[in-house]
Design an enzyme around this catalytic site. Sequence first.
Site, PDB file in Angstrom:
ATOM      1  N   CYS A 196      34.829 -33.844  28.807  1.00  7.35           N
ATOM      2  CA  CYS A 196      34.698 -34.848  27.593  1.00  7.35           C
ATOM      3  C   CYS A 196      35.679 -34.464  26.668  1.00  7.35           C
ATOM      4  O   CYS A 196      36.673 -33.729  27.190  1.00  7.35           O
ATOM      5  CB  CYS A 196      33.261 -34.289  27.229  1.00  7.35           C
ATOM      6  SG  CYS A 196      33.073 -32.844  26.612  1.00  7.35           S
ATOM      7  N   HIS A 224      32.602 -12.567  37.129  1.00  4.34           N
ATOM      8  CA  HIS A 224      31.476 -11.712  36.321  1.00  4.34           C
ATOM      9  C   HIS A 224      30.286 -12.530  36.077  1.00  4.34           C
ATOM     10  O   HIS A 224      29.163 -11.981  36.238  1.00  4.34           O
ATOM     11  CB  HIS A 224      32.016 -11.479  35.029  1.00  4.34           C
ATOM     12  CG  HIS A 224      33.011 -10.449  35.058  1.00  4.34           C
ATOM     13  ND1 HIS A 224      33.624  -9.660  33.865  1.00  4.34           N
ATOM     14  CD2 HIS A 224      33.878  -9.894  36.165  1.00  4.34           C
ATOM     15  CE1 HIS A 224      34.598  -8.716  34.337  1.00  4.34           C
ATOM     16  NE2 HIS A 224      34.873  -9.169  35.658  1.00  4.34           N
TER      17      HIS A 224
END
Length: 719
Positions: A80, A113
Amino acid sequence: MAPGPGRGRAARGVAVRIAVAADHAGFPLKEPLVRALREDGHEVLDLGTSSPEPVDYPDFARLVGLAVREGRADLGVLVCGSGAGVAIAANKLRGVRAALCHDLYTARQAREHDDANVLCLGARVVTLDQALALTRAFVGARFSGEPRHVRRLAKVRALEAGELPAPPAVAAATAAWPEAPAIEAARERLERQAVGPRLWRRDPSLWSDVDGVRAAIAARLGWLDLPETMRARVDELRAFAEAIRREGFVDVVLLGMGGSSLAAEVLARTFPPGPAGLPVTVLDTTDPGAVRNALARLKLPQTFFLVASKSGTTTEVLALYRFFRAALERQVERPGDHFAAITDPGTPLERLATEGDFRCTFLNPPDVGGRFSALSLFGLVPGALGGVDLAGLLDRAAAMARACGPEVPVADHPALRLAAVLGGLAEAGRDKVTLVLSTPIRALGAWLEQLLAESTGKRGRGLVPVDGETPGTPEVYGPDRVFVGLALGEDPAVESALRPLAAAGHPVVRLRLADPLDLGAEFFRWEFATAAVGALLEINPFDEPDVARAKEATQSALATYRERGRLPEWPEDSVDDLVRVLGQARPGDYVALLAYLAPEPATAAALEALRHLIRERTRLATTVGWGPRYLHSTGQLHKGGPPTPILVIFTAEDAEDLPIPGERYGFATLEAAQALGDLATLRAAQRRALWLPLRGAPAAALTALAGTLAARLPGPRAG
């Protein structure tokens, strides 16, 4: 050109499936991003938007999030203006871990992670080169699986489970399935070949090992995404329908054939228009009587027309458009305001709409085939004008799509269970799929007829749908039947028809819809099941190789008319011929009554009485098709399916032709050319095809024919 640093399959280790979407601000970045990812070897699911017109970013965040959550994509990319909006929206979906990344460290660490599965980018923040580098870093990274990260991810999931509500129920419809060794074998085959997951992956090798055919199939699988992608169009369609009502239109007429009209007809006949809708009528004929009747009924200055054709070249549609356009030009100042087109991008109809100053043109996704287009603009635009709850319809379709997800085993899969029944029993000789429907949803039968017949009727095999046949006692049916009941709620009429058939040993499927909006679920279930049946029967369910032959024969007949002023001459068949052919029928045959007649109530009743008589005397399945409508529905099955049909073409004498503007022939000539063209094509395919021209009023002539057959056909045979 060889891939540069960070590009290509080798650089990433493996190609993945990536769902990509953007709002209007992200659209300029999305298009080159999609191209680059495909060049890198990834499978990209482009979920829009498709233009810089303003849209709402949560709609596209939802599309990508659901694609990832439901296993249709491994990863997602959202764009966006800032990236923040789509990240906020996507993270509201259970199972989605969206990361806003504007530097390479974050893009890699979000995957390694945090096991992020959606990358969010800001088109007004990063350049195209940066976006490509970020996306490749995100896609190329993998979750480390280190204990500390696994522990933290588990806590994130616990937070999600505590805060977010459970997903809604998958579908309101319930089902009961028959059992037989052929069905069990088909289920095992569907599971062994991973048909469900491969269908969601858009794997064309399910249906062909020919490269060109595979490419064509891959370009016709967009229907899988319609329950989600069409949500973004609902507000637009509502606004369009409201504008049409405000301007004083009182009727809507859809000019379309086959897949461009049948779903619209289902919705129009099932959902009364009410205060929020207008009556929608489908006109899918070249019969001059039917066209005259429509013209006499309509108040043209208050009538709005939808001109619907995927190819933009459908002969019947263009003839009807020219006729009503000319009529409107004599009555209103701006005739183009009375028309909207529904077609694929770049078709002649799109150009015609521009030249004719249509009010608007709705461009359908080009990767959706006609008979799989119920949940596309071909169904939704007329549905909106009729006041149908489109959001509710798509909700039910989406629920069914979730129930048919790639991880669902065949035993729990509402579409693959149906495919196993239909495909397995067809291979065992029970290929007559006989539909028994609740009266309020009876129009669904014609849509199912086209879907099954045109998709599977090829290479000498296929399903033979039997729609509209009045239920009889078990004794009138042969061992080639499988019955499918679709009941709206607890319908005693449907159950009373099915119970004795099941007790007599016929296989019976029972499907129940909670309310009419469950049609959305059934549209998707049957499309998915039909595609899977294609895999079982080893045919391509997305082409129609024999349909073009009848069109070519029609054009050849019209060329003769233009040259000589008359159509080619064919010898007529007689009642004696029909009695002889029916007397020689074999078990497993079926009779198709093909009527190039005005579909008036008296004629329809006479055809139903005739088909009932034939079934009672012969134990053969019977179908009725109105010409030329059936050419876009069961025509493929008649020519390319099992060599079991007995086809009887009826035509009538038209006292006066109805001119088609711009042509040297009228509707009566066109209709006759279509009938003779189909007759020629059927006979060239070595089918048992008869032509019985009717003299006088069609209803009376059909009734007289039934009386003759009643006197001359023997009673039912055993076996």
